[in-house]
Design a protein around this motif. Structure first.
Motif, PDB file in Angstrom:
ATOM      1  N   GLY A 656      10.319  -6.187  -9.056  1.00 38.34           N
ATOM      2  CA  GLY A 656       9.657  -7.390  -8.579  1.00 38.34           C
ATOM      3  C   GLY A 656       9.050  -8.212  -9.698  1.00 38.34           C
ATOM      4  N   CYS A 657       8.339  -7.557 -10.628  1.00 39.31           N
ATOM      5  CA  CYS A 657       7.684  -8.281 -11.727  1.00 39.31           C
ATOM      6  C   CYS A 657       8.344  -8.015 -13.069  1.00 39.31           C
ATOM      7  CB  CYS A 657       6.211  -7.912 -11.786  1.00 39.31           C
ATOM      8  SG  CYS A 657       5.899  -6.148 -12.003  1.00 39.31           S
ATOM      9  N   ASN A 658       9.381  -7.119 -13.104  1.00 35.50           N
ATOM     10  CA  ASN A 658      10.120  -6.805 -14.333  1.00 35.50           C
ATOM     11  C   ASN A 658       9.204  -6.303 -15.452  1.00 35.50           C
ATOM     12  OD1 ASN A 658      12.699  -7.495 -13.304  1.00 35.50           O
ATOM     13  ND2 ASN A 658      12.283  -9.681 -13.683  1.00 35.50           N
ATOM     14  N   GLN A 659       8.213  -5.488 -15.097  1.00 37.62           N
ATOM     15  CA  GLN A 659       7.294  -4.924 -16.087  1.00 37.62           C
ATOM     16  C   GLN A 659       7.182  -3.416 -15.872  1.00 37.62           C
ATOM     17  OE1 GLN A 659       3.528  -6.922 -15.971  1.00 37.62           O
ATOM     18  NE2 GLN A 659       4.380  -8.941 -16.441  1.00 37.62           N
ATOM     19  N   LEU A 660       6.782  -2.725 -16.980  1.00 34.62           N
ATOM     20  CA  LEU A 660       6.545  -1.289 -16.890  1.00 34.62           C
ATOM     21  C   LEU A 660       5.146  -1.061 -16.315  1.00 34.62           C
ATOM     22  CD1 LEU A 660       8.030  -0.057 -20.293  1.00 34.62           C
ATOM     23  CD2 LEU A 660       8.997   0.259 -18.005  1.00 34.62           C
ATOM     24  N   VAL A 661       5.104  -0.662 -15.074  1.00 30.68           N
ATOM     25  CA  VAL A 661       3.826  -0.524 -14.358  1.00 30.68           C
ATOM     26  C   VAL A 661       3.866   0.755 -13.528  1.00 30.68           C
ATOM     27  CG1 VAL A 661       3.226  -2.988 -14.278  1.00 30.68           C
ATOM     28  CG2 VAL A 661       4.784  -2.012 -12.570  1.00 30.68           C
ATOM     29  N   ASN A 662       2.763   0.991 -12.757  1.00 31.07           N
ATOM     30  CA  ASN A 662       2.659   2.178 -11.912  1.00 31.07           C
ATOM     31  C   ASN A 662       2.990   1.888 -10.448  1.00 31.07           C
ATOM     32  OD1 ASN A 662       1.896   4.079 -13.883  1.00 31.07           O
ATOM     33  ND2 ASN A 662      -0.201   3.298 -13.863  1.00 31.07           N
ATOM     34  N   HIS A 663       3.717   0.798 -10.175  1.00 33.17           N
ATOM     35  CA  HIS A 663       4.132   0.505  -8.808  1.00 33.17           C
ATOM     36  C   HIS A 663       5.616   0.129  -8.808  1.00 33.17           C
ATOM     37  CE1 HIS A 663       2.829  -3.576 -10.301  1.00 33.17           C
ATOM     38  NE2 HIS A 663       4.011  -3.891  -9.788  1.00 33.17           N
ATOM     39  N   ASP A 664       6.171   0.011  -7.616  1.00 34.72           N
ATOM     40  CA  ASP A 664       7.555  -0.431  -7.486  1.00 34.72           C
ATOM     41  C   ASP A 664       7.592  -1.722  -6.684  1.00 34.72           C
ATOM     42  OD1 ASP A 664       7.066   0.356  -4.906  1.00 34.72           O
ATOM     43  OD2 ASP A 664       8.213   2.209  -5.056  1.00 34.72           O
ATOM     44  N   VAL A 665       8.799  -2.162  -6.336  1.00 34.71           N
ATOM     45  CA  VAL A 665       8.955  -3.460  -5.693  1.00 34.71           C
ATOM     46  C   VAL A 665       8.323  -3.482  -4.300  1.00 34.71           C
ATOM     47  CG1 VAL A 665      11.201  -2.896  -4.697  1.00 34.71           C
ATOM     48  CG2 VAL A 665      10.630  -5.296  -5.176  1.00 34.71           C
ATOM     49  N   ARG A 666       8.228  -2.315  -3.640  1.00 31.07           N
ATOM     50  CA  ARG A 666       7.677  -2.281  -2.288  1.00 31.07           C
ATOM     51  C   ARG A 666       6.188  -2.613  -2.252  1.00 31.07           C
ATOM     52  NH1 ARG A 666       9.334   3.606  -0.570  1.00 31.07           N
ATOM     53  NH2 ARG A 666       8.606   3.888  -2.708  1.00 31.07           N
ATOM     54  N   ASN A 667       5.430  -2.152  -3.256  1.00 32.87           N
ATOM     55  CA  ASN A 667       3.994  -2.450  -3.280  1.00 32.87           C
ATOM     56  C   ASN A 667       3.605  -3.339  -4.457  1.00 32.87           C
ATOM     57  OD1 ASN A 667       4.313  -0.613  -5.330  1.00 32.87           O
ATOM     58  ND2 ASN A 667       3.356   1.075  -4.193  1.00 32.87           N
ATOM     59  N   CYS A 668       4.567  -4.098  -4.961  1.00 31.42           N
ATOM     60  CA  CYS A 668       4.296  -5.030  -6.065  1.00 31.42           C
ATOM     61  C   CYS A 668       3.431  -6.183  -5.563  1.00 31.42           C
ATOM     62  CB  CYS A 668       5.611  -5.568  -6.623  1.00 31.42           C
ATOM     63  SG  CYS A 668       5.375  -6.751  -7.974  1.00 31.42           S
ATOM     64  N   PRO A 669       2.410  -6.572  -6.323  1.00 35.82           N
ATOM     65  CA  PRO A 669       1.555  -7.692  -5.895  1.00 35.82           C
ATOM     66  C   PRO A 669       2.321  -9.005  -5.747  1.00 35.82           C
ATOM     67  CG  PRO A 669       0.509  -6.446  -7.649  1.00 35.82           C
ATOM     68  CD  PRO A 669       1.913  -5.941  -7.549  1.00 35.82           C
ATOM     69  N   LEU A 670       3.456  -9.152  -6.468  1.00 34.42           N
ATOM     70  CA  LEU A 670       4.226 -10.391  -6.388  1.00 34.42           C
ATOM     71  C   LEU A 670       5.219 -10.400  -5.240  1.00 34.42           C
ATOM     72  CD1 LEU A 670       4.955 -11.002 -10.192  1.00 34.42           C
ATOM     73  CD2 LEU A 670       3.061 -11.853  -8.801  1.00 34.42           C
ATOM     74  N   ASN A 671       5.343  -9.323  -4.541  1.00 36.85           N
ATOM     75  CA  ASN A 671       6.248  -9.249  -3.408  1.00 36.85           C
ATOM     76  C   ASN A 671       5.711 -10.132  -2.279  1.00 36.85           C
ATOM     77  OD1 ASN A 671       7.878  -8.573  -1.219  1.00 36.85           O
ATOM     78  ND2 ASN A 671       8.003  -6.414  -1.825  1.00 36.85           N
ATOM     79  N   PRO A 672       6.459 -11.111  -1.806  1.00 36.77           N
ATOM     80  CA  PRO A 672       5.968 -12.024  -0.750  1.00 36.77           C
ATOM     81  C   PRO A 672       5.526 -11.305   0.505  1.00 36.77           C
ATOM     82  CG  PRO A 672       7.993 -12.862  -1.727  1.00 36.77           C
ATOM     83  CD  PRO A 672       7.823 -11.466  -2.258  1.00 36.77           C
ATOM     84  N   SER A 673       6.201 -10.211   0.841  1.00 32.88           N
ATOM     85  CA  SER A 673       5.824  -9.489   2.058  1.00 32.88           C
ATOM     86  C   SER A 673       4.433  -8.872   1.928  1.00 32.88           C
ATOM     87  CB  SER A 673       6.850  -8.401   2.362  1.00 32.88           C
ATOM     88  OG  SER A 673       6.910  -7.468   1.284  1.00 32.88           O
ATOM     89  N   ASN A 674       4.065  -8.469   0.702  1.00 36.60           N
ATOM     90  CA  ASN A 674       2.720  -7.918   0.496  1.00 36.60           C
ATOM     91  C   ASN A 674       1.665  -9.002   0.558  1.00 36.60           C
ATOM     92  OD1 ASN A 674       3.720  -5.346   0.170  1.00 36.60           O
ATOM     93  ND2 ASN A 674       3.914  -5.540  -2.061  1.00 36.60           N
ATOM     94  N   VAL A 675       2.002 -10.210   0.124  1.00 30.23           N
ATOM     95  CA  VAL A 675       1.046 -11.313   0.170  1.00 30.23           C
ATOM     96  C   VAL A 675       0.752 -11.720   1.601  1.00 30.23           C
ATOM     97  CG1 VAL A 675       0.622 -13.695  -0.514  1.00 30.23           C
ATOM     98  CG2 VAL A 675       1.763 -12.117  -2.097  1.00 30.23           C
ATOM     99  N   LEU A 676       1.805 -11.712   2.474  1.00 30.38           N
ATOM    100  CA  LEU A 676       1.640 -12.155   3.860  1.00 30.38           C
ATOM    101  C   LEU A 676       1.161 -11.043   4.780  1.00 30.38           C
ATOM    102  CD1 LEU A 676       4.915 -14.286   4.214  1.00 30.38           C
ATOM    103  CD2 LEU A 676       2.588 -15.122   3.823  1.00 30.38           C
ATOM    104  N   ARG A 677       1.151  -9.795   4.296  1.00 34.29           N
ATOM    105  CA  ARG A 677       0.801  -8.674   5.155  1.00 34.29           C
ATOM    106  C   ARG A 677      -0.582  -8.807   5.791  1.00 34.29           C
ATOM    107  NH1 ARG A 677       2.117  -3.391   2.293  1.00 34.29           N
ATOM    108  NH2 ARG A 677       4.188  -4.293   2.575  1.00 34.29           N
ATOM    109  N   PRO A 678      -1.646  -9.216   5.068  1.00 37.32           N
ATOM    110  CA  PRO A 678      -2.949  -9.339   5.715  1.00 37.32           C
ATOM    111  C   PRO A 678      -2.949 -10.350   6.843  1.00 37.32           C
ATOM    112  CG  PRO A 678      -3.174  -9.321   3.335  1.00 37.32           C
ATOM    113  CD  PRO A 678      -1.713  -9.476   3.634  1.00 37.32           C
ATOM    114  N   PHE A 679      -2.113 -11.423   6.708  1.00 36.95           N
ATOM    115  CA  PHE A 679      -2.074 -12.437   7.758  1.00 36.95           C
ATOM    116  C   PHE A 679      -1.320 -11.922   8.981  1.00 36.95           C
ATOM    117  CE2 PHE A 679      -2.474 -14.616   3.713  1.00 36.95           C
ATOM    118  CZ  PHE A 679      -3.581 -15.408   3.934  1.00 36.95           C
TER     119      PHE A 679
END
Length: 683
Positions: A656-679
């Motif tokens: 999702g963000c093309n960086q070495l991090v401790n998350h994957d695309v499913r819980n990536c902060p840049l994933n649109p589905s994660n942004v809209l989930r609270p709404f």
């Protein structure tokens, strides 16, 4: 210590010696022995920049002192005489080896940077050689542990008592190091020492009972009770309670005190034991040791619902009424019934009024219990059915005919006693220190009992209503009275439950103009003089278990305090006392220089604990015991520890963000589905 540091010490010593003496030393001058340094001279400061007396280089490979290729002096030191940290040597002959062939030592070089001014008088305590523990410091560290005070706090306390840290030669680390050495020396002999301590008490104190059990030379269980505990039990054996205490020693041996109620309605100890496990065999051995010591069974004994303990009581205390703790049973109820009933105030009120009521008969209890279950649809509840089948073990209605049954309905007395003992104990205790803690706690308990005995002896009770207008309780009770033999029977059964006449009975005595309470209604267990005050004397120091030196030190301290106390208000006499002590101190200083600092630490510890520490250990300490319900013993990690562990976790590339991090695309902060989930949650 490195060879360079050692050379610095030797060089400084030799130069200082040379400067103090009368012989002129120059570069290249030879000294036949170390003692010849004392014959040196100090005619010229410049003559001491370099002093050399070179050793024979032919002895380079013969294990003597030599000069290496970099012109650095390397002293040869035998392995058994290498100086150690804090070691004090009287001469350098103890610290280095002299060339046996020439009997000469060469002073190769002198570094002025290694010199420093002499220590000022007020700086002595700061210098490492002056860091030392007095015998009083050492005793304070061990005695402070009997009230659960560690070495660090003991150092602060000692500094405060001495008037400040400047007056205390020992540092905090010295206190901690002594406690470390104490633990390391006593530790391997811990079980042997505590058994030896109690055997000495058994052999020297009248009616002191001690029994222990071994399992392949490993301490498995032990029981002890002193003369006062046995006397208390002989008077107050109607109802006792026992409950296990955990985390009182580093081996996790289970502490089991036996608790009774005295004539002041206070908790007292009538015996104690340590066991290695909570099995039928261990509990049976402990109860048999208790019975062999006291020679009679209690009328009633309370405990929790431990199955092994219940089996052991029925096996050893045959004919004794065993009662289960009501509090332990009722505390489990919220987890055994439906959640809506737990929050139902009407249900809680009904069941509490029913099970805690001492004034209803068993038949009435059974009828009301059945009605309650039907009303709240609890007929199918297995736990309530099981508790009803055991009703004769915990419901007060079924103990109405047992004298003094009202003294204890729960193990709260034991819980209170356990909390009392835990104040003085620590889970890191050695067994020796656990016994010190136990003695201190028991001493406090005995002191309180003695204080109440004296207060009741020297005072008279005050009547609440001294006039004839005696108030009657709002509720009445049916009372029968036989004037011939002055027998009173009240349906409230207060006398049966507690051994004290109720207010209804007193009303009858007043109406019949009986001036004194009939003798048969004054039970011995409530009398003032039931236990001789002499049994409550504070003998917890167990002087017979202490060494002669330890007892003399205690006497010396006691006499000193008495002297100060007697002249504290007279300045002239106080000054005379100070002068006398100063003269005595100087006299003792001439006779004994620094012997107290040279006493081996093992001898010091033996004086403190009162038993010799032998290298031949016949009784070994138990391995760490895993008690019931102890779980995996894994500590709950804090949020910081979890964050650190997460940061150390290998990172991976997120699509999702093309960086070495401790998350994957499913819980990536840049994933649109994660942004809209609270709404989406609010839609």
């Amino acid at each position: 210590m490195s060879s360079k540091e050692y050379e610095d010490i030797c060089s400084s010593y030799l130069i200082d010696k040379a400067k103090e003496s009368s012989q002129n030393l120059t570069i290249g001058n030879s000294l036949s022995t170390l003692d010849d340094v004392d014959k040196g001279s100090n005619e010229s400061e410049d003559s001491f920049n370099v002093l050399t007396i070179e050793p024979s280089k032919s002895t380079f490979n013969n294990g003597t002192s030599y000069i290496n290729q970099d012109d650095v002096y390397i002293p040869h030191v035998a392995a058994d005489i290498i100086p150690k940290k804090r070691q004090i040597v009287s001469t350098l002959n103890e610290g280095i080896e002299i060339n046996a062939a020439t009997n000469k030592i060469t002073v190769y070089a002198f570094e002025d940077a290694h010199n420093h001014p002499l220590t000022e008088f007020n700086e002595e305590n700061i210098c490492s050689p002056n860091h030392r523990l007095s015998i009083f410091d050492q005793e304070l560290i061990v005695k402070a542990s009997t009230i659960n005070i560690g070495a660090t706090k003991a150092h602060k306390l000692r500094a405060s008592l001495k008037g400040g840290y400047d007056n205390l030669p020992a540092t905090k680390n010295d206190f901690k190091n002594f406690w470390r050495d104490y633990t390391n020396i006593v530790g391997p002999n811990d079980a042997q020492c505590v058994v030896d301590q109690l055997i000495i008490r058994r052999d020297n104190y009248q009616n002191f009972n001690f029994q222990y059990k071994l399992d392949d030379d490993v301490l498995n269980a032990m029981f002890w009770v002193d003369e006062t505990g046995r006397e208390n039990y002989s008077k107050f054996s109607d109802v006792i309670s026992m409950d296990a205490i955990y985390r009182t020693n580093r081996y996790n041996m289970i502490f089991v005190p036996f608790t009774a109620i005295n004539n002041h309605d206070k908790t007292i100890n009538v015996g104690a034991g340590l066991i290695s496990d909570e099995t039928i065999e261990s509990y049976s051995w402990l109860l048999e040791a208790f019975l062999s010591s006291h020679k009679k069974k209690p009328t009633m004994i309370l405990s929790d619902m431990d199955a092994a303990l219940s089996c052991s009581i029925s096996k050893v205390f045959q004919g004794c009424t065993h009662r289960l703790c009501m509090w332990h049973i009722m505390s489990k109820m919220p987890s055994k019934i439906e959640a809506d009933l737990v929050s139902n105030s009407d249900f809680k009120k009904r069941i509490n009024q029913l099970v805690w009521n001492m004034n209803i008969k068993p038949s009435e209890f059974e009828n009301k219990w059945d009605l309650m279950l039907n009303e709240f649809h609890l007929k199918e509840n297995k736990w309530l059915a099981d508790m009803f089948n055991k009703r004769d073990k915990w419901i007060p209605s079924y103990f109405r005919d047992i004298p003094m049954c009202g003294l204890m309905k729960t193990t709260s007395r034991s819980e209170s006693s356990n909390s009392f003992f835990n104040v003085f104990s620590s889970p890191t205790n050695l067994l020796v220190n656990f016994m010190f803690n136990f003695d201190t706690a028991l001493s406090k308990q005995r002191y309180e009992q003695k204080r109440l005995d004296i207060a009741s002896r020297d005072s008279s009770p005050q009547l609440l209503f001294p006039n004839e207008n005696l108030k009657i309780e709002k509720h009445a009770s049916l009372v029968s009275f036989d004037a011939k033999d002055e027998t009173i029977e009240c349906e409230c059964l207060y006398f049966t439950f507690f051994g004290i006449l109720c207010s209804h009975a007193f009303r009858i005595l007043i109406d019949y103009d009986i001036p004194m309470i009939p003798e048969k209604y004054i039970l011995d267990r409530w009398r003032k003089n039931i236990v001789d005050i002499g049994f409550q004397k504070i003998n917890q120091k167990w002087r017979v278990c202490s060494t002669e030196i330890s007892n003399l030190l205690q006497d010396a301290t006691s006499f000193f305090e008495k002297c100060v106390e007697s002249v504290i208000h007279d300045k002239e006499k106080l000054q005379e006392l100070v002068n006398s002590l100063q003269q005595l101190s100087e006299t003792c200083g001439k006779d004994v220089s620094t012997r107290s600092t040279s006493i081996p630490i093992k001898d010091v510890i033996e004086n403190i604990i009162g038993v010799p520490i032998s290298s031949d250990v016949k009784i070994k300490v138990p391995n760490e015991i895993k008690t019931k319900g102890s779980g995996k013993r894994s500590r709950i990690k804090s949020a910081a520890e979890k964050a650190i562990a997460k940061s150390l976790k290998p990172k991976r590339k997120c699509k999702g963000c093309n960086q070495l991090v401790n998350h994957d695309v499913r819980n990536c902060p840049l994933n649109p589905s994660n942004v809209l989930r609270p709404f989406k949650k609010h839609q």
